[in-house]
Write a protein that holds these residues in place. Sequence first.
Motif, PDB file in Angstrom:
ATOM      1  N   VAL A  43       0.811  -1.220   0.000  1.00 52.76           N
ATOM      2  CA  VAL A  43       0.000   0.000   0.000  1.00 52.76           C
ATOM      3  C   VAL A  43       0.846   1.274   0.000  1.00 52.76           C
ATOM      4  N   GLY A  44       1.956   1.253   0.725  1.00 52.67           N
ATOM      5  CA  GLY A  44       2.813   2.446   0.756  1.00 52.67           C
ATOM      6  C   GLY A  44       3.424   2.737  -0.605  1.00 52.67           C
ATOM      7  N   ALA A  45       3.949   1.690  -1.255  1.00 55.77           N
ATOM      8  CA  ALA A  45       4.564   1.856  -2.575  1.00 55.77           C
ATOM      9  C   ALA A  45       3.519   2.221  -3.629  1.00 55.77           C
ATOM     10  N   LYS A  46       2.302   1.666  -3.497  1.00 50.98           N
ATOM     11  CA  LYS A  46       1.224   2.016  -4.428  1.00 50.98           C
ATOM     12  C   LYS A  46       0.975   3.519  -4.404  1.00 50.98           C
ATOM     13  N   SER A  47       0.859   4.048  -3.199  1.00 53.64           N
ATOM     14  CA  SER A  47       0.589   5.471  -3.049  1.00 53.64           C
ATOM     15  C   SER A  47       1.706   6.303  -3.671  1.00 53.64           C
ATOM     16  N   GLU A  48       2.961   5.858  -3.492  1.00 54.77           N
ATOM     17  CA  GLU A  48       4.107   6.575  -4.071  1.00 54.77           C
ATOM     18  C   GLU A  48       4.047   6.569  -5.596  1.00 54.77           C
ATOM     19  N   ILE A  49       3.702   5.421  -6.174  1.00 50.45           N
ATOM     20  CA  ILE A  49       3.637   5.325  -7.638  1.00 50.45           C
ATOM     21  C   ILE A  49       2.473   6.150  -8.180  1.00 50.45           C
ATOM     22  N   HIS A  50       1.356   6.139  -7.470  1.00 50.25           N
ATOM     23  CA  HIS A  50       0.216   6.976  -7.890  1.00 50.25           C
ATOM     24  C   HIS A  50       0.591   8.461  -7.849  1.00 50.25           C
ATOM     25  N   LYS A  51       1.320   8.866  -6.824  1.00 50.39           N
ATOM     26  CA  LYS A  51       1.756  10.267  -6.734  1.00 50.39           C
ATOM     27  C   LYS A  51       2.689  10.624  -7.884  1.00 50.39           C
ATOM     28  N   LEU A  52       3.567   9.690  -8.241  1.00 52.34           N
ATOM     29  CA  LEU A  52       4.481   9.922  -9.369  1.00 52.34           C
ATOM     30  C   LEU A  52       3.698  10.092 -10.666  1.00 52.34           C
TER      31      LEU A  52
END
Length: 491
Positions: free
Chosen positions: A421-430
């Motif tokens: 979930v943490g990495a998902k949020s980072e990729i969505h922000k990118l």
Amino acid sequence: MRNIVKEFPGVKALDGVNLKVRKGTVHALMGENGAGKSTLMKILMGIYEPNGGEVIFKGKQLVCKGTKAAIESGISMIHQELSPIPDMTVAENIYLGREPVKGFIVDEKELYRKTEELFKELDIKIDVTSKMRDLSTAYTQMVEIAKAISYNADLIIMDEPTSAITEKEVDHLFTIINKLRDKGVAIIYITHKMEEVFQITDEVTVLRDGQYVGTELAENIDNNKLIEMMVGRELKEMFPKTIVDIKEEILAIKDFTLEGKFQNVSFNVRKGEILGLAGLMGAGRSEVVESLFGINLPDSGEVYINGKKVNIKSPADAIKNGIGLLTEDRKLTGCFLPLALTDNMIMPIVDDYTNGLLISDKKVNDDCQEQRISLNVKTPNLEQIIGNLSGGNQQKVLLARWMLTSPDILIVDEPTRGIDVGAKSEIHKLMCKLAGMGKAIIMISSEMPEVLGMSDRVVVMHEGKKTGELMREEATQEKVMELATGIVSAK
């Protein structure tokens, strides 16, 4: 599993981890990428030896030297990274190393009969004589699931079993899991899809940074509590969508056709837009973008970039025209697993770093370090072999690869598959950041919340045809599914 410790050079992957699984239950093992879930399971399967701790299975101490011993003890595993033998048939893959024999040769008739019987019991409709290379990632996943069940194990480890299958197949898998649970089989279930934890599991154990956080009954926790246990903080923005100024069209494909894959597919994408490509397994989404990128050339159709017709005959042509493609399967078609992070990042544009015959190490390290920091890639150093990283960090390295090419159009095929979930949020922000810079993004996703949460516009496909197009404000799960199942079609 009691007080399990595992150390790699420079990294303590597991530090006193505990896991207790009861017979006839589904036990979720949760945590961000790099938390140690897969490492713990590889110890259970005898792939790794622990540096400390003990494993008790069915009341006795278990010491497995390799997967064969684990399987013989009654444990099987569906691995997150699929690794079929592509030129063998489905049946040969499932019973590899334990084929029925007649005399000194494999009894092919019995092999195919056993596989068909297994598939009938599991209600899996795949031709057992098909070569694995001809199957989609989703069908390959279903074969891996069937293979793990075929061992008749007392404990089955399922590492991201739904990462490559659609909602219909997920429901099918859950039916299979419920039958196994009723038979007394224990299942360790690893997933990054939070909703599945509450649908199918009885208990949840959470790891964070290689350490044991806690175990709870699934009915006693909610989504927010689980995320907080996993990341050590509240995660408020899973889909941090920012509305940006969408400008003129940058890419259009017209009447794309590839016999047996897709027919007369047309769509466009504009600068600053995130275009979602939705559809069920076999809809042809990945095949269309692979043709656009020059991997499998279409039989007919045209590509326009900034209003000008272009001929893309290879991935090199696509890159020259400002297109990047993050492929669906990072292991099979993305990562060069034995190579370092730097080699993986610069692979498409290695010529940009050469001066004559030599590569400028300083320029490579400077650019790759910038991407590592920007994408928060967790690694001891840039010379780390990419195959040693967690799946989420491998995905970030592949994103870094395309960031270095400075694409105007970025295609991301299942960008958060198998990612925490943490990495998902980072990729969505990118993705939002790139859209804000005027980049056009085409996103294929089998996760409905991701499609609805991130897309400015959604193009839906069904059985190789475009069935409709929905703007963000009108796109709902019901409308997308109607188009994806062919119930409603474009007029």
